[in-house]
Design a protein around this motif. Structure first.
Motif, PDB file in Angstrom:
ATOM      1  N   PRO A 201       0.818  -1.220   0.000  1.00 34.18           N
ATOM      2  CA  PRO A 201       0.000   0.000   0.000  1.00 34.18           C
ATOM      3  C   PRO A 201       0.848   1.264   0.000  1.00 34.18           C
ATOM      4  CG  PRO A 201      -0.696  -1.548   1.720  1.00 34.18           C
ATOM      5  CD  PRO A 201       0.613  -2.031   1.202  1.00 34.18           C
ATOM      6  N   GLY A 202       0.354   2.285  -0.672  1.00 35.50           N
ATOM      7  CA  GLY A 202       1.073   3.548  -0.719  1.00 35.50           C
ATOM      8  C   GLY A 202       1.212   4.197   0.631  1.00 35.50           C
ATOM      9  N   GLU A 203       0.187   4.080   1.477  1.00 33.06           N
ATOM     10  CA  GLU A 203       0.220   4.779   2.761  1.00 33.06           C
ATOM     11  C   GLU A 203       1.256   4.200   3.721  1.00 33.06           C
ATOM     12  OE1 GLU A 203      -3.457   2.004   2.809  1.00 33.06           O
ATOM     13  OE2 GLU A 203      -2.437   3.341   1.393  1.00 33.06           O
ATOM     14  N   THR A 204       1.727   2.979   3.462  1.00 27.77           N
ATOM     15  CA  THR A 204       2.778   2.405   4.313  1.00 27.77           C
ATOM     16  C   THR A 204       4.080   2.264   3.533  1.00 27.77           C
ATOM     17  OG1 THR A 204       1.928   0.183   3.797  1.00 27.77           O
ATOM     18  CG2 THR A 204       1.182   1.227   5.850  1.00 27.77           C
ATOM     19  N   LEU A 205       4.065   1.462   2.486  1.00 28.53           N
ATOM     20  CA  LEU A 205       5.285   1.206   1.729  1.00 28.53           C
ATOM     21  C   LEU A 205       5.763   2.453   0.995  1.00 28.53           C
ATOM     22  CD1 LEU A 205       7.323  -0.954   0.835  1.00 28.53           C
ATOM     23  CD2 LEU A 205       5.826  -1.447  -1.093  1.00 28.53           C
ATOM     24  N   GLY A 206       4.840   3.136   0.300  1.00 28.02           N
ATOM     25  CA  GLY A 206       5.218   4.357  -0.401  1.00 28.02           C
ATOM     26  C   GLY A 206       5.722   5.423   0.547  1.00 28.02           C
ATOM     27  N   GLU A 207       5.048   5.578   1.670  1.00 25.81           N
ATOM     28  CA  GLU A 207       5.459   6.559   2.668  1.00 25.81           C
ATOM     29  C   GLU A 207       6.852   6.248   3.201  1.00 25.81           C
ATOM     30  OE1 GLU A 207       4.520   9.963   5.221  1.00 25.81           O
ATOM     31  OE2 GLU A 207       3.697   9.156   3.359  1.00 25.81           O
ATOM     32  N   ALA A 208       7.145   4.959   3.396  1.00 25.28           N
ATOM     33  CA  ALA A 208       8.452   4.571   3.902  1.00 25.28           C
ATOM     34  C   ALA A 208       9.566   4.932   2.921  1.00 25.28           C
ATOM     35  CB  ALA A 208       8.471   3.068   4.189  1.00 25.28           C
ATOM     36  N   LEU A 209       9.295   4.811   1.636  1.00 20.90           N
ATOM     37  CA  LEU A 209      10.292   5.169   0.635  1.00 20.90           C
ATOM     38  C   LEU A 209      10.518   6.676   0.594  1.00 20.90           C
ATOM     39  CD1 LEU A 209       9.274   2.803  -2.315  1.00 20.90           C
ATOM     40  CD2 LEU A 209      11.251   2.572  -0.789  1.00 20.90           C
ATOM     41  N   VAL A 210       9.442   7.437   0.662  1.00 18.63           N
ATOM     42  CA  VAL A 210       9.553   8.896   0.566  1.00 18.63           C
ATOM     43  C   VAL A 210      10.261   9.473   1.787  1.00 18.63           C
ATOM     44  CG1 VAL A 210       8.242  11.047   0.399  1.00 18.63           C
ATOM     45  CG2 VAL A 210       7.527   9.062  -0.929  1.00 18.63           C
TER      46      VAL A 210
END
Length: 470
Positions: A201-210
């Protein structure tokens, strides 16, 4: 399928998985890990370890790996395209073109790898000044579900050619083809860790990358709200950012245009990929003198579009990719029924799948609020204007500025459209095409930075100045 981290295929640290659903049949076509912060950290660590050896390779050697991957992708086009249809929904012909387009992007950057350049300046006072372009380091690419293979190529190609390593996060609904291509990179000899593909999910995995402090650049393609969050978050650790945040692309049809060609262009430019393309024709402004004839031709073209499962022969438009997109399109049409006329379509067919009929709307006022927003689906409003002044003003009357087109036989009008339309790319007597040689990106709220062309290579590097006195 599993995630690609450090050259190995891994499950999520949590053990959780996500289903991938065929939007035409609602059948599950695969499962992938539902990754989170720990998986993002592992991928960034792998990319960090791989960076120095990859950056130290001569650029031509990096280009050879991209070219070998392109060869394998072309050999596997049929399999990859079928996978793309199953997870995204687009017709097989469009999926095949997209896979081939990905290979073309890699070939393009493989060719550019031999021409990466810096600058050299000789001065009496300061000696010799050399400006090198150095890779940034670990880059994160976050890609959407509408053109998942092509946009992956737009991020992977320049990033790897410039000497960076990458962690790529596909959209949760369309990860399968990207993962399959990741395997081809390994088979082509890409060193472990140079390209990592993580799913979740973007809200977890994407956020972690950003938010990860080691990531030096984020390239994000998606909607404005998420893009603003990416920019604000990335600024906390001074990351480089490229954002492509969609558009509400206008098409202006002048009274001297070839109306048959323009109508075909409008239908193709709107209903390609079920209207789910950032630079799709989102609204047409047609001169009143030719509006009736243009509408007749466009209605004919629209009614000829066959809707169905993308693997079926003769289908020209598949379903929307997901339920949320379908609901938004239904809402858009219902909201304008009181002030506009639906010429074609306007409803969801019976049966399974996220299908919606190709729809034409007319009668909206030129300043209708709905014309200023991005409609991501198969709905096209046709609006009458009196002249080019009104058309350009209406076209620019939105916060978006990705693409635009003007259809005319008059060189002066074409030049004015190219000059005055507020967009990152302007087409004349065509719309939608964006070859890898063309810098792609928007102005205003459509984003910052550019993908494609040598310009993208520059955005995956930073200058290092050397002053040398002998």
């Amino acid at each position: 399928m599993k995630m690609l981290i450090g050259g190995e295929w891994k499950a999520a640290a949590s053990g959780r998985e996500m289903e991938v659903v065929n939007p035409a049949t609602w059948e599950t076509v695969g499962t992938v890990p539902s990754g989170g912060h720990e998986d993002a950290g592992a991928a960034v660590d792998a990319a960090g370890e791989a960076f120095a050896p990859w950056a130290d390779l001569p650029p031509v050697e990096r280009g050879k790996v991209l070219f070998r991957t392109a060869v394998l992708v072309r050999e596997e086009t049929e399999r990859l395209a079928a996978t793309l249809v199953a997870e995204q929904g687009k017709p097989l012909r469009e999926a095949t073109d997209e896979v081939r387009g990905f290979a073309h992007v890699l070939e393009y950057y493989a060719g550019l790898s031999s021409s990466l350049y810096g600058e050299s300046i000789n001065t009496k006072a300061y000696g010799r000044i050399i400006v090198e372009r150095r890779p940034l380091g670990v880059c994160a690419g976050i890609i959407p579900w509408n053109m998942p293979v092509m946009i992956a190529g737009w991020k992977i190609g320049p990033a790897l050619t410039a000497g960076n390593t990458m962690v790529l996060k596909p959209a949760s609904t369309t990860p399968l083809t990207t993962l399959a291509i990741g395997d081809l990179f390994l088979k082509a000899g890409l060193p472990a860790g140079v390209l990592n593909i993580v799913t979740g999910p973007g809200e977890t995995l994407g956020e972690a990358l950003v938010t990860h402090p080691v990531v030096r650049k984020v390239s994000f393609t998606g909607e404005i709200g998420t893009g603003r969050h990416v920019a604000e978050t990335a600024a906390q650790t001074m990351k480089h950012v490229t954002l492509e945040l969609g558009g509400s692309d206008p098409m202006i049809v002048c009274d001297d245009a070839d109306l048959a060609v323009a109508a075909a262009g409008a239908a193709g430019g709107r209903f390609y990929n079920c209207g789910q393309t950032c630079t799709a024709v989102k609204r047409v402004y047609v001169f009143s003198d030719v509006a009736d004839r243009f509408r007749e031709l466009l209605v004919e073209k629209t009614r000829a579009i066959t809707v169905g499962d993308g693997m079926e022969k003769g289908v020209r438009m598949g379903p929307l990719n997901n339920a949320a997109g379908l609901e938004r399109i239904e809402t858009v049409v219902e909201d304008v029924r009181d002030e506009a006329e639906v010429l074609v379509g306007g409803k969801r067919p019976e049966g399974k799948g996220f299908f919606y009929e190709p729809t034409l709307i007319t009668g909206l006022p030129v300043d209708a609020p709905s014309l200023r927003e991005e409609v991501f689906g198969p709905v096209l409003p046709v609006v009458e204007v009196e002249d080019l002044d009104e058309a350009v003003a209406a076209a620019n009357g939105t916060r978006y500025g990705l693409g635009a087109s003007i259809w005319t036989k008059d060189l002066g009008r074409a030049e004015r459209g190219c000059r005055d339309l507020e967009a990152g790319i302007v087409w004349v007597n065509q719309h939608l095409k964006a070859p890898p040689e063309t810098p792609f990106g928007g102005v205003k709220w459509s984003g910052t930075g550019r993908e494609n062309g040598p310009h993208a290579l520059e955005r995956y590097t930073e200058e290092k100045a050397l002053l040398i006195r002998s």
